[in-house]
Motif scaffolding. Sequence first.
Motif, short mmCIF file in Angstrom:
data_model
loop_
_atom_site.label_atom_id
_atom_site.label_comp_id
_atom_site.label_asym_id
_atom_site.label_seq_id
_atom_site.Cartn_x
_atom_site.Cartn_y
_atom_site.Cartn_z
N ARG A 9 0.83 -1.21 0.00
CA ARG A 9 0.00 0.00 0.00
C ARG A 9 0.87 1.26 0.00
NH1 ARG A 9 -4.71 2.50 1.80
NH2 ARG A 9 -4.49 4.00 3.49
N ASN A 10 1.84 1.31 0.92
CA ASN A 10 2.70 2.50 0.99
C ASN A 10 3.43 2.72 -0.34
OD1 ASN A 10 1.93 2.66 3.61
ND2 ASN A 10 3.88 1.97 4.48
N HIS A 11 3.99 1.66 -0.85
CA HIS A 11 4.75 1.74 -2.10
C HIS A 11 3.88 2.29 -3.23
CE1 HIS A 11 7.90 0.37 -4.93
NE2 HIS A 11 6.88 0.20 -5.75
N HIS A 67 8.92 3.78 -9.70
CA HIS A 67 9.18 2.63 -8.82
C HIS A 67 10.36 2.87 -7.87
CE1 HIS A 67 9.28 -1.48 -7.46
NE2 HIS A 67 10.59 -1.43 -7.61
N ALA A 68 11.49 3.35 -8.41
CA ALA A 68 12.69 3.51 -7.60
C ALA A 68 12.49 4.53 -6.48
CB ALA A 68 13.87 3.93 -8.48
N GLU A 69 11.81 5.62 -6.78
CA GLU A 69 11.54 6.65 -5.75
C GLU A 69 10.63 6.06 -4.67
OE1 GLU A 69 13.15 9.36 -5.81
OE2 GLU A 69 13.07 10.44 -7.72
N ALA A 70 9.59 5.34 -5.11
CA ALA A 70 8.63 4.76 -4.15
C ALA A 70 9.32 3.75 -3.25
CB ALA A 70 7.47 4.11 -4.90
N GLU A 71 10.30 3.07 -3.81
CA GLU A 71 11.05 2.06 -3.06
C GLU A 71 11.73 2.68 -1.83
OE1 GLU A 71 10.61 -0.96 -4.40
OE2 GLU A 71 11.69 -1.87 -2.76
N MET A 72 12.24 3.88 -1.97
CA MET A 72 12.88 4.56 -0.85
C MET A 72 11.84 5.13 0.11
SD MET A 72 16.03 6.61 -2.56
CE MET A 72 14.99 7.68 -3.55
N LEU A 73 10.81 5.76 -0.46
CA LEU A 73 9.84 6.48 0.37
C LEU A 73 8.98 5.56 1.22
CD1 LEU A 73 8.85 8.99 -2.44
CD2 LEU A 73 9.92 9.62 -0.27
N ALA A 123 -3.75 8.61 0.82
CA ALA A 123 -4.84 7.90 0.15
C ALA A 123 -6.04 8.82 -0.04
CB ALA A 123 -5.24 6.67 0.96
N LYS A 124 -6.35 9.58 1.01
CA LYS A 124 -7.48 10.52 0.93
C LYS A 124 -7.22 11.57 -0.14
CE LYS A 124 -10.01 10.70 5.12
NZ LYS A 124 -9.51 10.79 6.46
N PHE A 125 -6.03 12.13 -0.10
CA PHE A 125 -5.65 13.16 -1.06
C PHE A 125 -5.76 12.66 -2.49
CE2 PHE A 125 -2.20 14.99 -3.66
CZ PHE A 125 -2.56 16.33 -3.63
N LEU A 126 -5.40 11.40 -2.71
CA LEU A 126 -5.39 10.82 -4.06
C LEU A 126 -6.76 10.27 -4.48
CD1 LEU A 126 -2.00 8.91 -3.75
CD2 LEU A 126 -2.39 10.98 -5.10
N GLY A 127 -7.74 10.33 -3.55
CA GLY A 127 -9.07 9.81 -3.89
C GLY A 127 -9.13 8.28 -3.77
N GLU A 146 -0.28 7.02 9.39
CA GLU A 146 -1.03 8.27 9.24
C GLU A 146 -0.74 8.94 7.90
OE1 GLU A 146 -0.62 11.31 12.25
OE2 GLU A 146 -1.91 12.68 11.08
N MET A 147 0.53 8.93 7.50
CA MET A 147 0.89 9.55 6.23
C MET A 147 0.21 8.83 5.06
SD MET A 147 4.60 10.24 4.52
CE MET A 147 5.33 11.09 5.90
N ALA A 148 0.21 7.49 5.13
CA ALA A 148 -0.43 6.71 4.06
C ALA A 148 -1.91 7.03 3.98
CB ALA A 148 -0.22 5.22 4.32
#
Length: 214
Positions: A74-76, A95-101, A114-118, A108-110
Amino acid sequence: MTPNKEDYLKMIFELGGDTALISNKQIVAGLSVSAASVSEMITKLVEQQYVTHTPYQGIKLTASGQRRAASLVRNHRLWEVFLANDLGYPVDNVHAEAEMLEHATTAEMAERMAKFLGNPKYCPHGGVIPDEDGHYLDQSRVTLSTVPVGAKGHIERIVDEASLIDYVFGLGLHIEDHFEVLAKEDKTITIRQRETGKDLAVDAVRAEHIFVEL
Ligand SMILES: [Zn+2]
């Protein structure tokens, strides 16, 4: 970079290890690592009760392994959607950026993302995005490697793994593209892409990590 425990859990999840038994060989191919490294990590994951391993049958996520994998996935994928849709990253690069983040993402951030992205249901590679309770839509379990000659379908998702994503997009093949299987040989599967009319030779091992809908 050596894949860590979390990468293994995500890979097992993507290969369908949430509902079925998967093999060491599939993980070896998915993560481009040695069979010995996979065995070693599986032993650790069994000790930590994230997976069960039945000799000669396969590996499957436990309920706790599935929860952990779903939250990582989910986070990725929320990051991938954000990078592609809101920051203008080309899909090939998210993909590579998401892998780090993903490793620095709190629940809470996720949730806020998720809300922000709809509340998106899919990532740019066609993978499902589990909700905060770990629920997700069913994912295709049919791989391109198993599709018989003459059959038609479309690409539904590809495993979130850097070299695979580069390979598939490098071929000019994308999520939702339609294809017909023209020929199957030991090392390659030839498909005709309906969108371009081109014939593409897909590596047979890579085709085990490309999921389709017929
Ligand atoms: Zn993805």
